[in-house]
Design an enzyme around this catalytic site. Structure first.
Site, PDB file in Angstrom:
ATOM      1  N   LYS A 168      -3.731   0.222   1.658  1.00 42.80           N
ATOM      2  CA  LYS A 168      -3.945  -1.249   0.785  1.00 42.80           C
ATOM      3  C   LYS A 168      -3.129  -2.150   1.411  1.00 42.80           C
ATOM      4  O   LYS A 168      -1.643  -2.205   1.156  1.00 42.80           O
ATOM      5  CB  LYS A 168      -3.568  -0.893  -0.562  1.00 42.80           C
ATOM      6  CG  LYS A 168      -3.925  -1.993  -1.463  1.00 42.80           C
ATOM      7  CD  LYS A 168      -3.378  -2.195  -2.685  1.00 42.80           C
ATOM      8  CE  LYS A 168      -1.885  -2.874  -2.493  1.00 42.80           C
ATOM      9  NZ  LYS A 168      -1.989  -4.429  -2.243  1.00 42.80           N
ATOM     10  N   GLY A 219       7.596  -3.255   1.181  1.00 41.88           N
ATOM     11  CA  GLY A 219       7.594  -4.654   0.321  1.00 41.88           C
ATOM     12  C   GLY A 219       8.931  -4.736  -0.280  1.00 41.88           C
ATOM     13  O   GLY A 219      10.249  -4.529   0.381  1.00 41.88           O
ATOM     14  N   SER A 220       8.822  -5.226  -1.402  1.00 48.47           N
ATOM     15  CA  SER A 220       9.952  -5.938  -1.966  1.00 48.47           C
ATOM     16  C   SER A 220      10.873  -4.868  -2.758  1.00 48.47           C
ATOM     17  O   SER A 220      10.317  -3.731  -3.218  1.00 48.47           O
ATOM     18  CB  SER A 220       9.652  -7.001  -2.776  1.00 48.47           C
ATOM     19  OG  SER A 220       9.016  -6.475  -4.271  1.00 48.47           O
ATOM     20  N   GLY A 224       9.175  -1.623  -5.009  1.00 42.50           N
ATOM     21  CA  GLY A 224       9.718  -0.386  -4.394  1.00 42.50           C
ATOM     22  C   GLY A 224      10.302   0.418  -5.706  1.00 42.50           C
ATOM     23  O   GLY A 224       9.882   1.605  -5.911  1.00 42.50           O
ATOM     24  N   GLU A 241      10.589   1.151   2.194  1.00 43.18           N
ATOM     25  CA  GLU A 241      11.078   0.245   3.196  1.00 43.18           C
ATOM     26  C   GLU A 241      11.205  -1.158   2.500  1.00 43.18           C
ATOM     27  O   GLU A 241      10.030  -1.797   2.236  1.00 43.18           O
ATOM     28  CB  GLU A 241      10.251   0.096   4.411  1.00 43.18           C
ATOM     29  CG  GLU A 241      10.055   1.443   5.434  1.00 43.18           C
ATOM     30  CD  GLU A 241      11.370   1.543   6.023  1.00 43.18           C
ATOM     31  OE1 GLU A 241      12.416   0.616   5.913  1.00 43.18           O
ATOM     32  OE2 GLU A 241      11.596   2.418   6.747  1.00 43.18           O
ATOM     33  N   CYS A 275      11.938  -8.514   7.210  1.00 37.61           N
ATOM     34  CA  CYS A 275      13.101  -7.789   6.177  1.00 37.61           C
ATOM     35  C   CYS A 275      14.366  -7.806   6.807  1.00 37.61           C
ATOM     36  O   CYS A 275      15.247  -7.840   6.043  1.00 37.61           O
ATOM     37  CB  CYS A 275      12.287  -6.271   5.964  1.00 37.61           C
ATOM     38  SG  CYS A 275      11.829  -5.593   7.487  1.00 37.61           S
ATOM     39  N   GLU A 372      18.019 -12.300  -1.311  1.00 35.89           N
ATOM     40  CA  GLU A 372      16.996 -12.135  -0.155  1.00 35.89           C
ATOM     41  C   GLU A 372      16.116 -13.496  -0.122  1.00 35.89           C
ATOM     42  O   GLU A 372      15.063 -13.779  -0.999  1.00 35.89           O
ATOM     43  CB  GLU A 372      15.911 -11.114   0.073  1.00 35.89           C
ATOM     44  CG  GLU A 372      15.268 -11.128   1.312  1.00 35.89           C
ATOM     45  CD  GLU A 372      14.344  -9.859   1.606  1.00 35.89           C
ATOM     46  OE1 GLU A 372      13.943  -9.566   0.488  1.00 35.89           O
ATOM     47  OE2 GLU A 372      14.097  -9.461   2.442  1.00 35.89           O
TER      48      GLU A 372
HETATM   49  P1  NAD Z   1       5.713  -7.027  -2.984  1.00 34.41           P
HETATM   50  O1  NAD Z   1       6.771  -6.112  -3.215  1.00 34.41           O
HETATM   51  O2  NAD Z   1       5.408  -8.213  -3.607  1.00 34.41           O
HETATM   52  O3  NAD Z   1       4.184  -6.429  -2.337  1.00 34.41           O
HETATM   53  C1  NAD Z   1       4.197  -5.317  -1.427  1.00 34.41           C
HETATM   54  C2  NAD Z   1       3.063  -4.533  -1.384  1.00 34.41           C
HETATM   55  O4  NAD Z   1       2.937  -4.127  -2.707  1.00 34.41           O
HETATM   56  C3  NAD Z   1       1.757  -5.454  -1.430  1.00 34.41           C
HETATM   57  O5  NAD Z   1       0.665  -4.750  -0.931  1.00 34.41           O
HETATM   58  C4  NAD Z   1       1.388  -5.591  -3.258  1.00 34.41           C
HETATM   59  O6  NAD Z   1       0.139  -6.039  -3.455  1.00 34.41           O
HETATM   60  C5  NAD Z   1       2.000  -4.226  -3.681  1.00 34.41           C
HETATM   61  N1  NAD Z   1       2.272  -4.100  -4.984  1.00 34.41           N
HETATM   62  C6  NAD Z   1       2.617  -5.127  -5.917  1.00 34.41           C
HETATM   63  N2  NAD Z   1       2.912  -4.431  -7.011  1.00 34.41           N
HETATM   64  C7  NAD Z   1       2.777  -3.107  -6.882  1.00 34.41           C
HETATM   65  C8  NAD Z   1       2.702  -2.268  -7.843  1.00 34.41           C
HETATM   66  N3  NAD Z   1       3.293  -2.179  -8.982  1.00 34.41           N
HETATM   67  N4  NAD Z   1       2.584  -0.766  -7.291  1.00 34.41           N
HETATM   68  C9  NAD Z   1       2.123  -0.628  -6.078  1.00 34.41           C
HETATM   69  N5  NAD Z   1       2.003  -1.572  -5.016  1.00 34.41           N
HETATM   70  C10 NAD Z   1       2.275  -2.872  -5.551  1.00 34.41           C
HETATM   71  O7  NAD Z   1       6.319  -7.780  -1.348  1.00 34.41           O
HETATM   72  P2  NAD Z   1       5.689  -8.670  -0.286  1.00 34.41           P
HETATM   73  O8  NAD Z   1       6.216 -10.086  -0.824  1.00 34.41           O
HETATM   74  O9  NAD Z   1       4.536  -8.570  -0.057  1.00 34.41           O
HETATM   75  O10 NAD Z   1       6.825  -8.492   0.936  1.00 34.41           O
HETATM   76  C11 NAD Z   1       8.077  -9.052   1.278  1.00 34.41           C
HETATM   77  C12 NAD Z   1       9.144  -7.924   1.098  1.00 34.41           C
HETATM   78  O11 NAD Z   1       8.815  -6.808   1.585  1.00 34.41           O
HETATM   79  C13 NAD Z   1      10.438  -8.603   1.130  1.00 34.41           C
HETATM   80  O12 NAD Z   1      11.423  -8.286   0.170  1.00 34.41           O
HETATM   81  C14 NAD Z   1      10.762  -7.964   2.490  1.00 34.41           C
HETATM   82  O13 NAD Z   1      12.056  -7.837   3.057  1.00 34.41           O
HETATM   83  C15 NAD Z   1      10.199  -6.573   2.437  1.00 34.41           C
HETATM   84  N6  NAD Z   1       9.551  -6.214   3.693  1.00 34.41           N
HETATM   85  C16 NAD Z   1      10.640  -4.703   3.999  1.00 34.41           C
HETATM   86  C17 NAD Z   1      10.307  -4.227   5.136  1.00 34.41           C
HETATM   87  C18 NAD Z   1      11.127  -3.041   5.564  1.00 34.41           C
HETATM   88  O14 NAD Z   1      10.594  -2.107   6.644  1.00 34.41           O
HETATM   89  N7  NAD Z   1      12.303  -2.972   4.838  1.00 34.41           N
HETATM   90  C19 NAD Z   1       9.445  -4.663   6.308  1.00 34.41           C
HETATM   91  C20 NAD Z   1       8.647  -5.928   5.762  1.00 34.41           C
HETATM   92  C21 NAD Z   1       8.933  -6.520   4.491  1.00 34.41           C
END
Ligand code: NAD
Length: 469
Positions: A168, A219-220, A224, A241, A275, A372
């Site tokens: 997804k 993601g965030s 996470g 991650e 990230c 961040e």
């Molecule tokens: P986000 O956490 O808002 O969303 C990430 C994903 O999670 C999306 O697909 C979203 O639809 C899904 N999601 C949202 N709520 C959810 C839930 N309750 N359960 C399951 N899935 C859910 O993050 P973002 O804004 O898309 O991405 C930016 C963040 O990602 C930044 O903090 C960045 O540092 C981090 N990031 C980390 C890495 C890494 O490898 N460490 C890489 C890229 C981005």
């Protein structure tokens, strides 16, 4: 809706009962529609992945061949898929095309990676092997900054290990993953890779679904933690991650003019939406003004514009909430006494464009240093005592990566070793590779991706003990 932007469930193109708009961040206007999956469609994807697992896990050579074919597809169609990434993500076309090529590199790397088999005893009593077995169905959830590449960081190792997947993507960037699913329909058996799209709630349905045995999430930090909590009742395995707030520390013998290009690149790549980008620079008193000036000069010269425009280096911020967040953090710093050595405000006109921003006279305790920012704004913090600077660099909940810059690489490596983070670079930043494990300390993550370590994260460890007595 065309087939290329349909979901892939059980090897077929599937549309959803509803759709949602995908915004082109260069205009702020809806540019495409993506399917909004129903719960029943998620169930169908999970069941298809579960059914495909039995045969897929047994044929290792077919898995390697399929991943190689997928890699070749990425190389052959990099520009075409790159255009989709630029449309939904905003990055310049050259960078988007490179992202697709990098996805191919990752797929190819994993296609050739061996799963380790360790013989820990082989004598008159027994032969004891430690093997890596697949887990079953993996639920993969990705963010919007590198929508295609970060998907392949999961797909390649998970599938090579013998798992099947439901992927997804972020609702901000669903199109490139939909296109990937469509492209791989001819390469993978039905059910091995299902791609579903929808809002955040679709991610929550996935993490609480009873089929997947593993969740691989990028993601965030906030999401996470929700994912970890959702996985706990079913003891699903998780790899997280998450976000970073990477410090770059210049030692007093660093030459600002010599390191400025790399520092700037490490902070502003992908418009700061990485990230593990540099998110705060620590410069010693004696170098402070020169570092600020060198970075500001580069920020002022940077060419920002729509990713489709020739010669553009940086596109818009990907989405409105993120744009507002960067604006808010910069405004907060300026209101607190920081100085904008470059930029400091949005760029007038449509789309989510923001001036590349260098903030001086700012310190820890300011939100843009402590949190961040994930965008094109970089604070430069002054320090007098190196030990104190290291403490400040380590003084957040984040621990993704960091870098130390010096004319003396040994001295820098010693300081880098004191950073509490998953990757500590010396005289570089963002040097990532498929064979290097990548992950975070503290709130920046759980587990790693990439390399044999990342591959093993998609396996369970099994001991096979053959008695000889
Ligand atoms: P986000 O956490 O808002 O969303 C990430 C994903 O999670 C999306 O697909 C979203 O639809 C899904 N999601 C949202 N709520 C959810 C839930 N309750 N359960 C399951 N899935 C859910 O993050 P973002 O804004 O898309 O991405 C930016 C963040 O990602 C930044 O903090 C960045 O540092 C981090 N990031 C980390 C890495 C890494 O490898 N460490 C890489 C890229 C981005």
């Amino acid at each position: 809706m065309s087939d290329e932007f349909s979901m892939t469930i059980d090897g077929r193109a599937v549309d959803a009962p509803g759709t949602f708009g995908v915004i082109d961040p260069a205009t702020g206007e809806v540019a495409e529609q993506a399917p909004d999956a129903s719960r029943e469609q998620l169930d169908a994807a999970m069941n298809s992945a579960r059914a495909a697992y039995a045969a897929w896990r047994r044929d290792e050579s077919a898995r390697r061949e399929a991943l190689l074919a997928a890699a070749e597809l990425m190389f052959a169609r990099s520009e075409e898929i790159g255009r989709v990434i630029t449309l939904e993500q905003g990055k310049p076309l050259a960078d988007a095309t490179m992202e697709v090529v990098a996805a191919g590199v990752w797929l190819k790397y994993f296609a050739g990676l061996e799963l380790p088999v360790e013989v820990i005893q082989d004598d008159d009593n027994a032969r004891v092997e430690v093997l890596r077995r697949p887990m079953g169905v993996v639920a993969a959830i990705t963010p919007w900054n590198f929508p295609l590449l970060l998907a392949t960081w999961k797909i390649a190792p998970a599938l090579l290990a013998g798992n099947t997947m439901v992927l997804k993507p972020s609702p901000f960037t669903p199109l490139s993953s939909l296109k990937l699913g469509a492209a791989l329909r001819d390469v993978l058996p039905p059910g091995v890779l299902n791609v579903v799209t929808g809002g955040d709630e679709l991610g929550a349905w996935m993490t609480s679904h009873d089929v997947p045995r593993k969740i691989s999430f990028t993601g965030s930090v906030a999401t996470g933690k929700r994912v970890a909590a959702a996985a706990a009742p079913d003891l699903k395995r998780v790899t997280l991650e998450l976000g970073g707030n990477d410090p770059a520390i210049l030692l007093d013998d660093a030459d600002p003019a010599a390191v400025a290009d790399k520092l700037f690149g490490g902070a502003f790549q992908n418009n700061g939406q990485v990230c593990s980008a540099i998110k705060r620079v620590y410069a010693p008193d004696a170098l402070y003004d020169d570092v600020v000036d060198a970075l500001a000069e580069r920020a002022k010269a940077a060419k920002v514009g729509p990713g489709t425009q020739e010669g553009v280096q940086y596109g818009p911020i990907n989405n409105e909430p993120q744009f507002e967040r960067v604006r808010e953090l910069v405004a907060d710093a300026l209101a607190g006494g920081a100085r904008a050595a470059a930029g400091g405000a949005p760029i007038d006109g449509p789309g989510y464009f923001f001036q590349p921003t260098i903030l001086a006279d700012v310190s820890d305790g300011t939100r843009i240093v402590d949190e961040e920012q994930f965008g094109p704004a970089l604070p430069v913090v002054r320090y007098s005592d190196l030990d104190e600077a290291i403490d400040r660099a380590n003084g957040t909940h984040f621990g993704l990566s960091g870098s130390v810059w010096s004319a003396d690489a040994d001295r820098a490596a010693e300081v880098a070793g004191r950073l509490e983070c998953g990757t500590a670079w010396v005289n570089t930043h963002l040097a990532l590779a498929p064979n290097q494990p990548f992950g975070g300390f503290k709130w920046s993550g759980l587990g790693v991706e990439n390399g044999t370590w990342g591959l093993q994260a998609f396996t369970e460890l099994q001991v096979v003990h053959r008695s000889k007595l």
